[in-house]
Design an enzyme around this catalytic site. Structure first.
Site, PDB file in Angstrom:
ATOM      1  N   SER A   1      84.071  58.260   9.793  1.00  0.00           N
ATOM      2  CA  SER A   1      82.898  58.101  10.642  1.00  0.00           C
ATOM      3  C   SER A   1      82.707  59.374  11.437  1.00  0.00           C
ATOM      4  CB  SER A   1      83.097  56.913  11.600  1.00  0.00           C
ATOM      5  OG  SER A   1      82.126  56.910  12.627  1.00  0.00           O
TER       6      SER A   1
ATOM      7  N   TYR B   1      88.440  52.620  17.933  1.00  0.00           N
ATOM      8  CA  TYR B   1      87.681  52.781  16.683  1.00  0.00           C
ATOM      9  C   TYR B   1      87.630  54.243  16.274  1.00  0.00           C
ATOM     10  CZ  TYR B   1      83.906  53.164  13.360  1.00  0.00           C
ATOM     11  OH  TYR B   1      83.166  53.479  12.237  1.00  0.00           O
TER      12      TYR B   1
END
Length: 254
Positions: free
Chosen positions: A138, A151
């Protein structure tokens, strides 16, 4: 049968889009995820285009992963593409308000799960003349933002693990890519927002975000490169997304 594609998290989002695209090109598919009903329906939908094997899988369970790989039917044992897509984000609260259980779930899925699947399939991948491992990281791996905490850290692991794999696999036919998408519209964010549709709509309304099909197209392009080319990492954002200024908090004068 050679050139099988193994996809984790195939029941929605990027994984589902990849399954459909690779099926269109006739690749044999091994589809995994935790929602067996969705997998069965997907296998039924795609079965006329390509051979499909599917199985319920919790990537966090190393023994379950190892057993699934060991028990693959003979004509699905030669995996040459691994798409490590299973992953999640939970919550957007700042660290001091986040649930520890959410942190553990993200680490167990995004880090431990990816490691479990990769380790189990490396023997098969290493036997192929050309193979590809696509790890879904990501932009959060590269750029911090409020509420990203574990995350983002877990996706930074994915990116660095991908680079380290490249070092170990250099000289083999196995290529490794860390794919790092930005704002993307899928069930991923509904999970992160605990099913809050209003919050989801506020984020994606008029944003022209990346779609799962966009990511599937990129993954197929990476896999389709000539054997001597490795795409080490690829960060991609929608045109509507870019960086902003650093946050500066000023103290009030006493």
């Amino acid at each position: 049968m050679n050139n099988c594609v193994f996809i984790t998290g195939a029941t929605s989002g990027f994984g589902l889009a990849c399954a459909k695209l690779f099926a269109q090109h006739g690749w044999p598919l091994i589809l995994t995820g935790r929602r067996l009903e969705r997998l069965a329906q997907l296998a039924d939908d795609l079965g006329s285009q390509c051979p499909v094997h599917y199985a319920s899988l919790d990537v966090r369970d190393s023994q379950q992963v190892a057993d699934l790989v060991a028990d693959l039917p003979e004509n699905f044992k030669q995996v040459s593409v691994l798409i490590n897509n299973a992953g999640l984000a939970l919550g957007t609260d700042p660290s001091q308000q986040a649930k520890l259980s959410d942190w553990h779930t993200m680490i167990d899925t995004n880090v431990t799960g990816l490691v479990n699947v990769t380790h189990a399939l490396l023997p098969s991948l290493s036997q192929q003349p050309v193979a590809s491992v696509i790890n879904l990281a990501s932009i959060a791996a590269n750029w911090p933002y409020p509420g990203s905490h574990v995350y983002g850290a877990s996706k930074a692991f994915v990116a660095q693990f991908s680079r380290n794999l490249r070092c170990d696999l250099v000289g083999t036919g196995v290529r490794v890519t860390s794919l790092e998408p930005g704002l993307s519209e899928s069930e991923f964010s509904l999970v992160r927002f605990a099913g809050d549709q209003q919050k989801y709509d506020q984020l994606y309304g008029n944003s022209n975000a990346l779609q799962p099909q966009d990511i599937a197209n990129i993954i197929y392009w990476i896999v389709s490169q000539p054997a001597h080319i490795n795409i080490n990492s690829l960060e991609v954002m929608p045109c509507s997304q870019a960086w902003n200024n650093f946050n500066v908090v000023k103290q009030s004068e006493s």
